[in-house]
Structure formats: C-alpha cells, structure tokens
Design a protein around this motif. Structure first.
Motif, PDB file in Angstrom:
ATOM      1  N   PRO A  60      49.796  25.929  44.314  1.00  0.00           N
ATOM      2  CA  PRO A  60      49.285  27.254  43.940  1.00  0.00           C
ATOM      3  C   PRO A  60      49.615  27.582  42.490  1.00  0.00           C
ATOM      4  O   PRO A  60      50.758  27.444  42.062  1.00  0.00           O
ATOM      5  CB  PRO A  60      50.018  28.206  44.894  1.00  0.00           C
ATOM      6  N   ALA A  61      48.600  28.010  41.745  1.00  0.00           N
ATOM      7  CA  ALA A  61      48.788  28.296  40.328  1.00  0.00           C
ATOM      8  C   ALA A  61      49.388  29.681  40.144  1.00  0.00           C
ATOM      9  O   ALA A  61      49.178  30.573  40.961  1.00  0.00           O
ATOM     10  CB  ALA A  61      47.448  28.206  39.607  1.00  0.00           C
ATOM     11  N   LEU A  63      49.299  32.956  37.907  1.00  0.00           N
ATOM     12  CA  LEU A  63      48.415  33.622  36.954  1.00  0.00           C
ATOM     13  C   LEU A  63      49.166  34.747  36.248  1.00  0.00           C
ATOM     14  O   LEU A  63      50.015  35.402  36.843  1.00  0.00           O
ATOM     15  CB  LEU A  63      47.188  34.203  37.670  1.00  0.00           C
ATOM     16  N   GLY A  67      44.845  37.221  34.063  1.00  0.00           N
ATOM     17  CA  GLY A  67      44.178  36.357  35.032  1.00  0.00           C
ATOM     18  C   GLY A  67      44.079  37.008  36.396  1.00  0.00           C
ATOM     19  O   GLY A  67      43.042  36.946  37.060  1.00  0.00           O
ATOM     20  N   ARG A  70      41.433  39.730  36.386  1.00  0.00           N
ATOM     21  CA  ARG A  70      40.084  39.174  36.365  1.00  0.00           C
ATOM     22  C   ARG A  70      39.702  38.612  37.728  1.00  0.00           C
ATOM     23  O   ARG A  70      38.590  38.813  38.220  1.00  0.00           O
ATOM     24  CB  ARG A  70      39.983  38.089  35.291  1.00  0.00           C
ATOM     25  N   TYR A  71      40.661  37.922  38.346  1.00  0.00           N
ATOM     26  CA  TYR A  71      40.373  37.365  39.662  1.00  0.00           C
ATOM     27  C   TYR A  71      40.246  38.449  40.723  1.00  0.00           C
ATOM     28  O   TYR A  71      39.469  38.313  41.670  1.00  0.00           O
ATOM     29  CB  TYR A  71      41.439  36.344  40.064  1.00  0.00           C
ATOM     30  N   ALA A  72      41.013  39.524  40.595  1.00  0.00           N
ATOM     31  CA  ALA A  72      40.900  40.628  41.556  1.00  0.00           C
ATOM     32  C   ALA A  72      39.504  41.253  41.484  1.00  0.00           C
ATOM     33  O   ALA A  72      38.884  41.516  42.517  1.00  0.00           O
ATOM     34  CB  ALA A  72      41.966  41.692  41.272  1.00  0.00           C
ATOM     35  N   PHE A  74      36.770  39.821  40.318  1.00  0.00           N
ATOM     36  CA  PHE A  74      35.785  38.852  40.798  1.00  0.00           C
ATOM     37  C   PHE A  74      35.822  38.750  42.313  1.00  0.00           C
ATOM     38  O   PHE A  74      34.777  38.641  42.964  1.00  0.00           O
ATOM     39  CB  PHE A  74      36.047  37.489  40.149  1.00  0.00           C
ATOM     40  N   SER A  75      37.016  38.789  42.905  1.00  0.00           N
ATOM     41  CA  SER A  75      37.151  38.718  44.367  1.00  0.00           C
ATOM     42  C   SER A  75      36.430  39.884  45.026  1.00  0.00           C
ATOM     43  O   SER A  75      35.738  39.721  46.030  1.00  0.00           O
ATOM     44  CB  SER A  75      38.622  38.748  44.786  1.00  0.00           C
ATOM     45  N   LEU A  76      36.618  41.072  44.432  1.00  0.00           N
ATOM     46  CA  LEU A  76      35.974  42.269  44.973  1.00  0.00           C
ATOM     47  C   LEU A  76      34.455  42.137  44.908  1.00  0.00           C
ATOM     48  O   LEU A  76      33.746  42.454  45.877  1.00  0.00           O
ATOM     49  CB  LEU A  76      36.425  43.469  44.142  1.00  0.00           C
ATOM     50  N   LEU A  77      33.982  41.629  43.773  1.00  0.00           N
ATOM     51  CA  LEU A  77      32.538  41.453  43.590  1.00  0.00           C
ATOM     52  C   LEU A  77      31.977  40.452  44.596  1.00  0.00           C
ATOM     53  O   LEU A  77      30.933  40.667  45.221  1.00  0.00           O
ATOM     54  CB  LEU A  77      32.296  40.955  42.165  1.00  0.00           C
TER      55      LEU A  77
END
Lengths: 165, 84
Positions: A60-61, A63, A67, A70-72, A74-77
């Motif tokens: 597991p990376a 972030l 990061g 941005r991922y939160a 994108f996850s929501l989208l």
C-alpha cells in the motif's frame, strides 16, 4: 495484446454488470440502487483488502495531503458515476441506458476540446462517428422492428470495440 | 479523469486504489441510502419474507458485488496500462 485483453474483459464485464443490475433492480423486489452501489463498493473493498493482506499483491502506497485530497475527490466522482448508472437503470430500459453510455466517447472528446483544450487525432474522431450514426439509427428504430434493433445493438458494440483497437 | 489523476506519482496499483477508495465511498453511499430511506423501505419489505428467500437475495447480491469488484479491477488496470 495485453491491453486488448484487459479491455475485452472490461467490455464483457460491463455488459454483464449492466444486465445483472437491471435484472436485480427490475425483476426482484430489491429496487434500491443506492444500497446496491454501496454493496458493490463494500465487496470491492473486501476483495482488495484480501488481495493486499493475504495475496501480497502490492505494497500500500503512502500518499501526501495533496494526493489524498485528489484521490478522495476522484473516488467520490467515480462512486457518483456508478450510483447514477444504477439509479438510471430503475428509470429507463437497459437499451436506452446502454445507448446513452455509448455516447460517452463523443461527449468526452467534445469536453476535452472545449474545456481542456485537448485535441484528439482525426482518426479517433472518425472512429466515433459510426457509433453516433448507429446510436441515432437505434434510437429511431428501437420500437419498430426487432431485426433492426439487433443490427443496431451489434453495430454499436462492434464500433465501440473497434474504437478501442 | 482517471487519465489525469492516476498517472505519475499518484499512480496506484488497482488493488491499492480500491482499498483506499472503499471506506470513504461506502460511508458516503451509506449516508445517501439512509437519506433516501432505502434502508427503512428494504427492512419493511424483506422482514416478513421467509428466510430462504432472504438468503437467496444475499447470494445474488454477493455475486453482483463480485462482478463489480472484477469490473473495477479491469477498469483501473486498463487505465494504468493505457497511461504508463
């Protein structure tokens, strides 16, 4: 070759998912799209957890704040996309749902051009045009004759697959 | 959007991305389902049903969830392969 294989799997699973979701939401009494989407995410998370912890498939990376935010977003989208797809399945027939989804490549390219200023190669634009033509034909004949409907659907699927190649 | 975000330093393994995404998204969807009163309606509809029917539904939904997991996996893997 590997990319084509993964894309082929994605196309097949997409179709299977759409049909199965439509069956659950329409033909069983379980017409709850938001709960269905949360089940999708829950089992996806469980599967990913098992693969990481038991399968050691990846490390597991970590972030940073940027990061993670941005991922939160994108996850929501992404989740909203899946949820809206399931909600729309309760409202329209599967054929209309697939027709609208097949318009996404053309819409994406249009938005890319006007919002991001990104130009796509002319061959890609040319590949999208038959899909749009088939969509228009399918929409016009969807309730008229079954052979035309089958031709329209097979044409759309063929054109989408050719676009990926 | 995936081709913009899942590249460079932010490029995660599909399993890692699913593992990071799932809790946050499940919490959001759980709240939205609650606001739409789907849980209440589901409980009222399925509580009087026989147990065998409920277990069949659980099986069908689990299978559906597994299809969703593999679909998400292939989607993110394809994105990673198309945008190295």
């Amino acid at each position: 070759m590997l990319v084509a294989l993964w894309l082929a799997c994605y196309v097949v699973l997409n179709i299977v998912m759409g049909v199965h979701n439509k069956w659950i939401l329409s033909h069983t009494q379980f017409s709850f799209p938001w709960i269905l989407t949360s089940i999708h995410i829950f089992i996806s998370g469980i599967g990913a957890f098992l693969l990481i912890t038991l399968g050691n498939i990846c490390e597991p990376a970590r972030l940073n704040k940027n990061g993670l935010s941005r991922y939160a977003a994108f996850s929501l989208l992404y989740t909203l996309n899946v949820a809206m797809s399931n909600v729309s399945l309760t409202l329209v027939p599967l054929a209309v749902h697939q027709m609208v989804r097949s318009l996404f490549p053309m819409l994406n390219m249009t938005l890319d051009y006007f919002v991001l200023g990104k130009k796509h190669h002319f061959s890609l634009v040319l590949a999208i045009l038959p899909v749009s033509r088939n969509e228009a034909y399918l929409f016009r004949t969807i309730f008229r004759s079954r052979p035309c409907l089958i031709w329209g659907i097979s044409g759309c699927q063929r054109d989408v697959f050719l676009e990926f190649l | 959007m995936a081709s913009i975000i899942m590249v460079g330093d932010l490029k995660l393994h599909p399993a890692d991305f699913l593992f990071k995404m799932a809790p946050f998204c499940f919490y959001t969807l759980h709240n939205v389902a609650g606001m739409m009163d789907e849980y209440g309606t589901a409980i009222h509809e399925y509580l009087p049903e026989p147990h065998s029917k409920i277990w069949l539904l659980v099986l069908v939904l689990t299978f559906n969830g597994l299809i969703a997991f593999f679909l998400n996996w292939t989607c993110f893997t394809s994105t990673n392969l198309l945008h190295p």
